[in-house]
Motif scaffolding. Sequence first.
Motif, PDB file in Angstrom:
ATOM      1  N   GLY A 409      15.617 -32.344  31.004  1.00 54.14           N
ATOM      2  CA  GLY A 409      14.536 -32.050  30.076  1.00 54.14           C
ATOM      3  C   GLY A 409      13.340 -32.963  30.249  1.00 54.14           C
ATOM      4  N   ASN A 410      12.208 -32.527  29.722  1.00 48.58           N
ATOM      5  CA  ASN A 410      10.929 -33.219  29.913  1.00 48.58           C
ATOM      6  C   ASN A 410      10.336 -33.755  28.616  1.00 48.58           C
ATOM      7  OD1 ASN A 410      11.155 -32.312  32.612  1.00 48.58           O
ATOM      8  ND2 ASN A 410      10.115 -30.409  32.094  1.00 48.58           N
ATOM      9  N   GLU A 411      11.181 -34.109  27.670  1.00 45.38           N
ATOM     10  CA  GLU A 411      10.688 -34.579  26.372  1.00 45.38           C
ATOM     11  C   GLU A 411      10.503 -36.089  26.287  1.00 45.38           C
ATOM     12  OE1 GLU A 411      11.325 -30.643  26.094  1.00 45.38           O
ATOM     13  OE2 GLU A 411      12.846 -32.063  26.763  1.00 45.38           O
ATOM     14  N   ARG A 412      10.824 -36.803  27.359  1.00 42.36           N
ATOM     15  CA  ARG A 412      10.679 -38.257  27.430  1.00 42.36           C
ATOM     16  C   ARG A 412      11.590 -38.990  26.444  1.00 42.36           C
ATOM     17  NH1 ARG A 412       4.116 -39.104  28.075  1.00 42.36           N
ATOM     18  NH2 ARG A 412       3.745 -37.258  29.332  1.00 42.36           N
ATOM     19  N   PHE A 413      12.723 -38.393  26.098  1.00 40.78           N
ATOM     20  CA  PHE A 413      13.587 -39.085  25.142  1.00 40.78           C
ATOM     21  C   PHE A 413      15.003 -39.287  25.673  1.00 40.78           C
ATOM     22  CE2 PHE A 413      13.770 -34.732  22.828  1.00 40.78           C
ATOM     23  CZ  PHE A 413      14.905 -34.319  23.487  1.00 40.78           C
ATOM     24  N   ASN A 414      15.760 -40.049  24.915  1.00 36.12           N
ATOM     25  CA  ASN A 414      17.134 -40.388  25.253  1.00 36.12           C
ATOM     26  C   ASN A 414      18.053 -39.273  24.761  1.00 36.12           C
ATOM     27  OD1 ASN A 414      19.699 -41.483  25.511  1.00 36.12           O
ATOM     28  ND2 ASN A 414      19.122 -43.521  24.785  1.00 36.12           N
ATOM     29  N   VAL A 415      18.695 -38.556  25.681  1.00 39.16           N
ATOM     30  CA  VAL A 415      19.543 -37.441  25.284  1.00 39.16           C
ATOM     31  C   VAL A 415      20.890 -37.901  24.748  1.00 39.16           C
ATOM     32  CG1 VAL A 415      18.447 -35.743  26.780  1.00 39.16           C
ATOM     33  CG2 VAL A 415      20.322 -37.115  27.679  1.00 39.16           C
ATOM     34  N   ASP A 416      21.137 -39.202  24.751  1.00 40.23           N
ATOM     35  CA  ASP A 416      22.313 -39.726  24.048  1.00 40.23           C
ATOM     36  C   ASP A 416      22.056 -39.741  22.541  1.00 40.23           C
ATOM     37  OD1 ASP A 416      23.365 -40.168  26.544  1.00 40.23           O
ATOM     38  OD2 ASP A 416      22.992 -42.332  26.532  1.00 40.23           O
ATOM     39  N   GLU A 417      20.789 -39.816  22.167  1.00 40.86           N
ATOM     40  CA  GLU A 417      20.402 -39.927  20.755  1.00 40.86           C
ATOM     41  C   GLU A 417      19.756 -38.659  20.216  1.00 40.86           C
ATOM     42  OE1 GLU A 417      17.805 -43.255  20.740  1.00 40.86           O
ATOM     43  OE2 GLU A 417      19.380 -44.719  21.239  1.00 40.86           O
ATOM     44  N   ASN A 418      19.178 -37.856  21.106  1.00 38.07           N
ATOM     45  CA  ASN A 418      18.499 -36.624  20.703  1.00 38.07           C
ATOM     46  C   ASN A 418      19.175 -35.441  21.383  1.00 38.07           C
ATOM     47  OD1 ASN A 418      15.793 -37.768  19.408  1.00 38.07           O
ATOM     48  ND2 ASN A 418      16.199 -38.923  21.278  1.00 38.07           N
ATOM     49  N   PRO A 419      19.832 -34.573  20.626  1.00 32.68           N
ATOM     50  CA  PRO A 419      20.524 -33.431  21.235  1.00 32.68           C
ATOM     51  C   PRO A 419      19.585 -32.586  22.084  1.00 32.68           C
ATOM     52  CG  PRO A 419      21.127 -33.656  18.925  1.00 32.68           C
ATOM     53  CD  PRO A 419      19.997 -34.617  19.158  1.00 32.68           C
ATOM     54  N   TYR A 420      20.100 -32.162  23.235  1.00 36.47           N
ATOM     55  CA  TYR A 420      19.330 -31.292  24.121  1.00 36.47           C
ATOM     56  C   TYR A 420      20.305 -30.328  24.784  1.00 36.47           C
ATOM     57  CZ  TYR A 420      15.448 -29.930  27.129  1.00 36.47           C
ATOM     58  OH  TYR A 420      14.445 -29.222  27.755  1.00 36.47           O
ATOM     59  N   TYR A 421      20.050 -29.046  24.651  1.00 38.98           N
ATOM     60  CA  TYR A 421      20.988 -28.002  25.069  1.00 38.98           C
ATOM     61  C   TYR A 421      20.412 -27.169  26.221  1.00 38.98           C
ATOM     62  CZ  TYR A 421      22.890 -29.127  20.452  1.00 38.98           C
ATOM     63  OH  TYR A 421      23.409 -29.777  19.345  1.00 38.98           O
ATOM     64  N   PRO A 422      21.293 -26.503  27.000  1.00 37.97           N
ATOM     65  CA  PRO A 422      22.752 -26.529  26.948  1.00 37.97           C
ATOM     66  C   PRO A 422      23.300 -27.856  27.460  1.00 37.97           C
ATOM     67  CG  PRO A 422      22.047 -25.260  28.834  1.00 37.97           C
ATOM     68  CD  PRO A 422      20.798 -25.604  28.072  1.00 37.97           C
ATOM     69  N   SER A 423      24.476 -28.211  26.970  1.00 38.57           N
ATOM     70  CA  SER A 423      25.071 -29.499  27.310  1.00 38.57           C
ATOM     71  C   SER A 423      26.592 -29.404  27.260  1.00 38.57           C
ATOM     72  CB  SER A 423      24.589 -30.563  26.316  1.00 38.57           C
ATOM     73  OG  SER A 423      25.236 -31.799  26.542  1.00 38.57           O
ATOM     74  N   ASP A 424      27.233 -30.312  27.996  1.00 42.53           N
ATOM     75  CA  ASP A 424      28.694 -30.410  27.905  1.00 42.53           C
ATOM     76  C   ASP A 424      29.103 -31.336  26.772  1.00 42.53           C
ATOM     77  OD1 ASP A 424      27.789 -32.736  29.061  1.00 42.53           O
ATOM     78  OD2 ASP A 424      29.371 -32.870  30.566  1.00 42.53           O
ATOM     79  N   ASN A 425      28.129 -31.739  25.969  1.00 43.52           N
ATOM     80  CA  ASN A 425      28.362 -32.633  24.841  1.00 43.52           C
ATOM     81  C   ASN A 425      28.099 -31.886  23.539  1.00 43.52           C
ATOM     82  OD1 ASN A 425      28.295 -34.721  22.896  1.00 43.52           O
ATOM     83  ND2 ASN A 425      27.533 -36.187  24.382  1.00 43.52           N
ATOM     84  N   ASN A 426      29.021 -31.991  22.586  1.00 40.06           N
ATOM     85  CA  ASN A 426      28.834 -31.368  21.279  1.00 40.06           C
ATOM     86  C   ASN A 426      27.964 -32.208  20.344  1.00 40.06           C
ATOM     87  OD1 ASN A 426      30.341 -28.906  21.451  1.00 40.06           O
ATOM     88  ND2 ASN A 426      32.213 -30.129  21.469  1.00 40.06           N
ATOM     89  N   PHE A 427      27.632 -33.436  20.776  1.00 41.77           N
ATOM     90  CA  PHE A 427      26.816 -34.364  19.987  1.00 41.77           C
ATOM     91  C   PHE A 427      27.419 -34.626  18.602  1.00 41.77           C
ATOM     92  CE2 PHE A 427      23.883 -32.235  22.947  1.00 41.77           C
ATOM     93  CZ  PHE A 427      23.444 -33.349  23.651  1.00 41.77           C
ATOM     94  N   ASP A 428      28.744 -34.600  18.539  1.00 38.85           N
ATOM     95  CA  ASP A 428      29.414 -34.900  17.273  1.00 38.85           C
ATOM     96  C   ASP A 428      30.518 -35.937  17.453  1.00 38.85           C
ATOM     97  OD1 ASP A 428      31.308 -33.485  18.679  1.00 38.85           O
ATOM     98  OD2 ASP A 428      31.553 -31.889  17.199  1.00 38.85           O
ATOM     99  N   GLY A 429      30.522 -36.606  18.614  1.00 36.78           N
ATOM    100  CA  GLY A 429      31.522 -37.635  18.865  1.00 36.78           C
ATOM    101  C   GLY A 429      32.788 -37.137  19.515  1.00 36.78           C
ATOM    102  N   THR A 430      32.924 -35.823  19.680  1.00 37.26           N
ATOM    103  CA  THR A 430      34.118 -35.274  20.323  1.00 37.26           C
ATOM    104  C   THR A 430      33.980 -35.377  21.837  1.00 37.26           C
ATOM    105  OG1 THR A 430      33.132 -33.057  20.277  1.00 37.26           O
ATOM    106  CG2 THR A 430      34.550 -33.688  18.427  1.00 37.26           C
ATOM    107  N   PRO A 431      35.104 -35.245  22.572  1.00 39.74           N
ATOM    108  CA  PRO A 431      35.038 -35.348  24.043  1.00 39.74           C
ATOM    109  C   PRO A 431      34.142 -34.273  24.650  1.00 39.74           C
ATOM    110  CG  PRO A 431      37.297 -35.537  23.260  1.00 39.74           C
ATOM    111  CD  PRO A 431      36.482 -35.103  22.083  1.00 39.74           C
TER     112      PRO A 431
END
Length: 567
Positions: A409-431
Amino acid sequence: MKFHPYILALIVLFAGCKSAKESVVSTTPIIPKSNFTALELQTWYQKDYLTDSIPGISLDKWFSQNKKKSGREVIVAVIDTQVDINHEDLKNQFWTNQKEIANNNIDDDHNGYVDDIHGWNFTSNKNQDYITWGNFESVRFIRKWDPVFKDKTEQQIQPEDLANYKEYQRALKVYSKENASYTNWINSLNHSIELFPIIKDTLKSYFPKEDYTYKQLDSLYKKYKINDKTYRQMRDSNDRDLGALIYYMMVNVRNNEGTLDALKESQAELDSILNKNLNKNFNDRIIIGDNPEVLEKGYGSGNISITKKGLKNIQGHATKVTGIIAANRQNNIGVKGVAQNAKIMSLNISYSGDENDKDIAMAIYYAVDNGAKVINMSFGKEFSVHQQWVSDAFKYAEKHDVLLVHGSGNERFNVDENPYYPSDNNFDGTPEVSANFINVGSTSSRLDKTFVSAFSNYGKKNVDLFAPGEQIYTTAVGNAYKSDSGTSLAAPIVSGTAALIWSFYPNLTAIEVKQIIIDSGTTHNIEVILPGTKEKQIAFSELSKSGKVLNVYNAMKLAEKLSKQKK
């Protein structure tokens, strides 16, 4: 001897996966190239740092040493916009469904899709009308949850709905910010259009031929101390002072809107953004006629390259992506794709707006069921209305040994902190949802503090590695060639690499190919400006999980080693 951090390259080759790891480290001091010829600008990302002093992917190096090798065909699905299928450098590079007879209006192979010769268009109907404008996903999210959450406080929400309520509140904030921003923008354009005749007449006294540049305008108004804030104040007060008029035109020229036609074109586009992308009452699925709440086969059409007069041409993005992966390397025209033996399966889901989760999921299922080994996804959004549909499709691809490659993505942000989809991460702490997903950031040709592209997203947990994505020269609509930038262009470089690996080493699994790509990357021991900041610097290694940049030469060597071990 201590080398300057910007010229110390650590080229690390890990023999990873199922074999014991070993490393070869070169600490040869190299002065990065800063002045490029026109040809070098067009091909920089394929160069090798050790031999060319350009921080590319070492693709040319591998091909130069393997000229007599010929691999097998690998199908790469490009989930994207419509594509220019007749481009001179792409026309023979598309996958063809041999089980389907073209234009007979029959589903010959019984896969649920009629006349799907080179892929499928999920954003059109059988009459080949197609979506040009769709909602932003924040708007879809608000529309879905308004009946449940509107005007309610967190204390009124049931525990099982709390996560969706928080996303709903985040969507409202994003929607409000975007609506205000675009409204302010169109107000400025409306004012500029109103004043344009007066501005032109005023400037004719200084530029009779109307051939002014931004620099000339800047010199003319230098005695007026006007900035963007002052400009807004002048606009709101309808100021027609000479300095104000000059500045109005400076703003127009800076935004590539130096003519009345350009201003009106931007006005029309912004009007569509406000009345379609951001309109909660706009239904972007009417044209298709499907049920957006149900996963189903067959909606859409087999024409992946529709062009209709008077409608927005949306072939540009996929044409660029496709050229990076598979432009013909042997015809001596245009550009050279990463993987000569890649055949592109074109799956259309993108338009002006955010992609629909239904289309994303169905495109993945189609790609897997019809033989794709790699799926390139150069799109993204900050919300996901039906994330589970996409997650299930990811798992389906993993089960069938298919690799997913995504631009971070091109939003200049940290995708660990800001959800960005599609992703293999549910962004809810699950594996993680699946292990077959590679998320790619963007680098430039400059091995200095600006090495990471200023626009690129990043993330120590959720971005796997970086690849060149700035000023990438590739195919463009109408037999043209252009340079463009974005993680959208970094992802297909990785997808092409995966296809190249499988072309020569088909006994490797998707998980192994992913690990090879990540483990074999180049490590640069430098500090870079953190995207989204002006000058804050951070170690490059901290911006992705691997801390590396794609290196095709190393990847092919490692793939060869692992492939032999498995035989």
